[in-house]
Design an enzyme around this catalytic site. Sequence first.
Site, PDB file in Angstrom:
ATOM      1  N   GLU A  29      52.807  26.459  92.484  1.00 41.75           N
ATOM      2  CA  GLU A  29      54.234  26.714  92.666  1.00 41.75           C
ATOM      3  C   GLU A  29      54.991  25.479  93.170  1.00 41.75           C
ATOM      4  O   GLU A  29      56.085  25.595  93.706  1.00 41.75           O
ATOM      5  CB  GLU A  29      54.430  27.871  93.644  1.00 41.75           C
ATOM      6  CG  GLU A  29      53.828  29.182  93.168  1.00 41.75           C
ATOM      7  CD  GLU A  29      53.981  30.274  94.193  1.00 41.75           C
ATOM      8  OE1 GLU A  29      55.087  30.835  94.300  1.00 41.75           O
ATOM      9  OE2 GLU A  29      52.995  30.574  94.891  1.00 41.75           O
ATOM     10  N   SER A 157      54.167  34.022  92.815  1.00 42.53           N
ATOM     11  CA  SER A 157      55.122  33.930  91.713  1.00 42.53           C
ATOM     12  C   SER A 157      54.645  34.598  90.431  1.00 42.53           C
ATOM     13  O   SER A 157      55.031  34.210  89.334  1.00 42.53           O
ATOM     14  CB  SER A 157      55.473  32.462  91.431  1.00 42.53           C
ATOM     15  OG  SER A 157      56.230  31.912  92.483  1.00 42.53           O
ATOM     16  N   TYR A 223      62.309  32.807  87.777  1.00 41.91           N
ATOM     17  CA  TYR A 223      62.902  31.500  88.052  1.00 41.91           C
ATOM     18  C   TYR A 223      63.752  30.907  86.932  1.00 41.91           C
ATOM     19  O   TYR A 223      64.530  29.990  87.178  1.00 41.91           O
ATOM     20  CB  TYR A 223      61.798  30.501  88.409  1.00 41.91           C
ATOM     21  CG  TYR A 223      61.032  30.899  89.636  1.00 41.91           C
ATOM     22  CD1 TYR A 223      61.648  30.948  90.879  1.00 41.91           C
ATOM     23  CD2 TYR A 223      59.691  31.264  89.558  1.00 41.91           C
ATOM     24  CE1 TYR A 223      60.952  31.331  92.023  1.00 41.91           C
ATOM     25  CE2 TYR A 223      58.984  31.644  90.692  1.00 41.91           C
ATOM     26  CZ  TYR A 223      59.629  31.671  91.918  1.00 41.91           C
ATOM     27  OH  TYR A 223      58.942  32.056  93.038  1.00 41.91           O
ATOM     28  N   ARG A 262      59.419  38.780 102.498  1.00 43.45           N
ATOM     29  CA  ARG A 262      59.837  39.747 101.496  1.00 43.45           C
ATOM     30  C   ARG A 262      58.664  40.660 101.172  1.00 43.45           C
ATOM     31  O   ARG A 262      57.512  40.222 101.151  1.00 43.45           O
ATOM     32  CB  ARG A 262      60.268  39.009 100.221  1.00 43.45           C
ATOM     33  CG  ARG A 262      61.339  39.704  99.411  1.00 43.45           C
ATOM     34  CD  ARG A 262      61.639  38.941  98.136  1.00 43.45           C
ATOM     35  NE  ARG A 262      60.546  39.043  97.195  1.00 43.45           N
ATOM     36  CZ  ARG A 262      60.069  38.013  96.482  1.00 43.45           C
ATOM     37  NH1 ARG A 262      60.565  36.804  96.634  1.00 43.45           N
ATOM     38  NH2 ARG A 262      59.076  38.193  95.645  1.00 43.45           N
ATOM     39  N   ASP A 264      57.523  43.448  98.180  1.00 43.15           N
ATOM     40  CA  ASP A 264      57.840  43.954  96.844  1.00 43.15           C
ATOM     41  C   ASP A 264      57.206  45.322  96.641  1.00 43.15           C
ATOM     42  O   ASP A 264      56.070  45.565  97.068  1.00 43.15           O
ATOM     43  CB  ASP A 264      57.331  42.982  95.782  1.00 43.15           C
ATOM     44  CG  ASP A 264      57.992  41.615  95.885  1.00 43.15           C
ATOM     45  OD1 ASP A 264      59.113  41.546  96.412  1.00 43.15           O
ATOM     46  OD2 ASP A 264      57.375  40.624  95.452  1.00 43.15           O
ATOM     47  N   GLU A 277      53.006  43.716  97.188  1.00 44.89           N
ATOM     48  CA  GLU A 277      52.609  42.501  97.894  1.00 44.89           C
ATOM     49  C   GLU A 277      53.687  42.098  98.877  1.00 44.89           C
ATOM     50  O   GLU A 277      54.816  42.591  98.828  1.00 44.89           O
ATOM     51  CB  GLU A 277      52.352  41.346  96.922  1.00 44.89           C
ATOM     52  CG  GLU A 277      53.581  40.902  96.141  1.00 44.89           C
ATOM     53  CD  GLU A 277      53.289  39.725  95.226  1.00 44.89           C
ATOM     54  OE1 GLU A 277      53.462  38.576  95.679  1.00 44.89           O
ATOM     55  OE2 GLU A 277      52.867  39.955  94.076  1.00 44.89           O
ATOM     56  N   ASN A 279      55.442  38.510 100.741  1.00 43.84           N
ATOM     57  CA  ASN A 279      55.634  37.065 100.579  1.00 43.84           C
ATOM     58  C   ASN A 279      56.115  36.497 101.904  1.00 43.84           C
ATOM     59  O   ASN A 279      57.139  36.940 102.439  1.00 43.84           O
ATOM     60  CB  ASN A 279      56.666  36.778  99.489  1.00 43.84           C
ATOM     61  CG  ASN A 279      56.249  37.329  98.146  1.00 43.84           C
ATOM     62  OD1 ASN A 279      55.592  36.667  97.365  1.00 43.84           O
ATOM     63  ND2 ASN A 279      56.623  38.578  97.872  1.00 43.84           N
ATOM     64  N   GLY A 283      60.943  32.367  97.627  1.00 44.36           N
ATOM     65  CA  GLY A 283      61.762  31.337  97.013  1.00 44.36           C
ATOM     66  C   GLY A 283      63.165  31.287  97.598  1.00 44.36           C
ATOM     67  O   GLY A 283      63.708  32.295  98.054  1.00 44.36           O
TER      68      GLY A 283
END
Length: 323
Positions: A29, A157, A223, A262, A264, A277, A279, A283
């Site tokens: 990433e 990602s 992205y 974050r 998800d 998951e 994070n 990003g």
Amino acid sequence: MTERTAQPRIVDAAAFGRVAVLMGGWSAEREVSLKSGAAVLAGLRARGVDAHGIDLIRDQVERLIDGGFDRAFIALHGRGGEDGVIQGALEAFGIPYTGSGVLGCALAMDKLRTKRLWEGAGLPTPPYVVLRGEEDFTRALDTLGLPMIVKPVNEGSSLGMTKVKRAEELPHAWETARAFDPEIFAERWIHGAEYTASVLGGRVLPLIRLETPHEFYDYTAKYFADDTRYLCPAGLSPEDEAATAHLALAAFEALGCAGWGRVDLLRDAEGRPWFIEANTVPGMTDHSLVPMAARAAGIGFEELVWRILEGSFGRDPSGRVES
């Protein structure tokens, strides 16, 4: 917004001292991290913070010591930046940093152990089967059914992930995941809408619902795609949003995560949430979700990075953020 704890508020940029914005790194990433780091750097400087960008590569942690930095804003995604490695190095050198500590980062980076911990905590996560080799394919098909999604355990990602619709696609999906990590698992496909819950200083920001014409919210959709839709408000009733946010914060904190990040999740046809998951260094690009959620809460980008940096204060000696 759901709120759990408060963090110290800083009113003078000078209080942060000399700040290293860590970006780049050596993970898959890297390019996204460079974009995130550049955005963070610009946002902090716009608020008068003495911030300096560092493209951190292997064996160059001493640059932090030689640079005389007082704290670090971690914008490193994936391995080396989101798995507890850089967090441990910073703690060894006594440099405060943003986000979760070593334990939270290491657990959240490992999707399989994240799921096992959530199961133990009674938090809903889709059923899964570890794929050590072809001998596990039949068990995965029998246990999970089709479609399913195959994932590398340690990657971010959505890299290396494949939706498997037919049994004959499973070997290729396994090989694709193996290119990113030797540990692979298959997860039951949840039919429903995808959401993300951004956490900032113990608060859950407004949820975002994601819509993409891709099979799922993959690397390109995240992205680069212009056809991904981000819905905020997410379309849930106030009661459903509050309940989902409460569970998301519990999922975040169960991993030992703190500061910002974050979670998800998916909601199935019956409205049941399934956590996918967490994070710990999401990003911060122009396509990123945490800045979107912050805007919906009335927090601009410059204020967002300021508040994240505030989280580098108040750590105890173990690196955990004190409440």
